[in-house]
Design a protein around this motif. Structure first.
Motif, PDB file in Angstrom:
ATOM      1  N   VAL A  20       0.772  -1.251  -0.028  1.00 20.59           N
ATOM      2  CA  VAL A  20       0.061   0.211  -0.040  1.00 20.59           C
ATOM      3  C   VAL A  20       0.853   1.262   0.008  1.00 20.59           C
ATOM      4  CG1 VAL A  20      -0.477   0.261   2.414  1.00 20.59           C
ATOM      5  CG2 VAL A  20      -2.105   0.841   0.804  1.00 20.59           C
ATOM      6  N   GLU A  21       2.206   1.268   0.490  1.00 21.23           N
ATOM      7  CA  GLU A  21       2.844   2.244   0.550  1.00 21.23           C
ATOM      8  C   GLU A  21       4.032   2.587  -0.554  1.00 21.23           C
ATOM      9  OE1 GLU A  21       2.190   4.945   2.374  1.00 21.23           O
ATOM     10  OE2 GLU A  21       0.470   3.916   3.382  1.00 21.23           O
ATOM     11  N   GLU A  22       3.737   1.366  -1.521  1.00 23.16           N
ATOM     12  CA  GLU A  22       4.763   1.631  -2.482  1.00 23.16           C
ATOM     13  C   GLU A  22       4.437   2.738  -3.503  1.00 23.16           C
ATOM     14  OE1 GLU A  22       4.605  -2.214  -4.668  1.00 23.16           O
ATOM     15  OE2 GLU A  22       5.178  -3.285  -3.119  1.00 23.16           O
ATOM     16  N   SER A  23       5.503   3.128  -4.314  1.00 21.83           N
ATOM     17  CA  SER A  23       5.392   4.083  -5.310  1.00 21.83           C
ATOM     18  C   SER A  23       5.187   3.641  -6.778  1.00 21.83           C
ATOM     19  CB  SER A  23       6.664   5.112  -5.205  1.00 21.83           C
ATOM     20  OG  SER A  23       6.494   6.108  -6.286  1.00 21.83           O
ATOM     21  N   PRO A  24       4.135   3.953  -7.417  1.00 18.57           N
ATOM     22  CA  PRO A  24       3.317   5.108  -7.108  1.00 18.57           C
ATOM     23  C   PRO A  24       2.409   4.714  -6.164  1.00 18.57           C
ATOM     24  CG  PRO A  24       2.889   4.323  -9.228  1.00 18.57           C
ATOM     25  CD  PRO A  24       4.108   3.461  -8.916  1.00 18.57           C
TER      26      PRO A  24
END
Length: 185
Positions: A20-24
């Motif tokens: 969930v906190e990966e980019s993008p």
């Protein structure tokens, strides 16, 4: 094109996913996880300059890039979230809490070519519904800014049209000056 996880999820389950906190960034809307498109150079430069301009024209607010805002059954990540300093919760050590569980005061989205305008508008309307004072959808290809405010019809600003900002800010900006930020060195 943005990715999505089409199985229906709860907000709590979404927030527990390791990616969930990966980019993008991933957002949660109506039980579905959606990944925003990866920003390109024009988008990133505009975002960087907006952050600096907003921060230099207000003591009461801060402009934050890609802040996850979880409220009203959604978890959205505006390109620029402008939040009053006094609304940022701090822990016992006096440091900001990691989770922001309210709408921003001002939500700014920069439309990417691979992004659905309706999804962006939906997120901005959600922010306004839950207490956000101002929303901008910046369309670099059209060189326009679609403005959202509570109890007002959306309006499109182009050229020398002045853009609304938060009342406590000294920032005066037009649609043209927003796009000048991309080419100004």
């Amino acid at each position: 094109m943005s990715a999505s996880l089409t199985q229906k999820l709860t907000l709590e389950k979404f927030l527990q996913f390791p990616h969930v906190e990966e980019s993008p960034a991933w957002e949660y809307v109506d039980g579905v996880a959606l990944q925003k498109p990866m920003p390109k150079a024009r988008h990133s430069i505009l975002q960087k300059r907006l952050l600096a301009e907003i921060d230099s024209h207000s003591q009461a607010y801060t402009a934050l890039p890609e802040l996850r805002c979880t409220f009203g059954g959604r978890s959205v990540v505006p390109d620029v979230a402008v939040v009053a300093w006094n609304r940022i919760q701090v822990n016992e050590a006096g440091e900001p809490e990691d989770n922001f569980l309210e709408p921003p005061d001002w939500s700014i989205e920069i439309l990417s070519p691979d992004q659905s305008a309706n999804r962006v508008i939906d997120n901005l309307l959600h922010c306004i519904k839950y207490g956000c004072q101002l929303g901008w959808m910046i369309d670099p290809d059209d060189r326009s800014v679609l403005v959202f405010a509570p109890r007002q019809e959306p309006s499109v600003c182009r050229g020398a049209s002045p853009l609304p900002t938060l009342s406590e800010m000294t920032l005066e900006v037009t649609a043209d000056s927003v796009f000048f930020m991309v080419t100004d060195q």
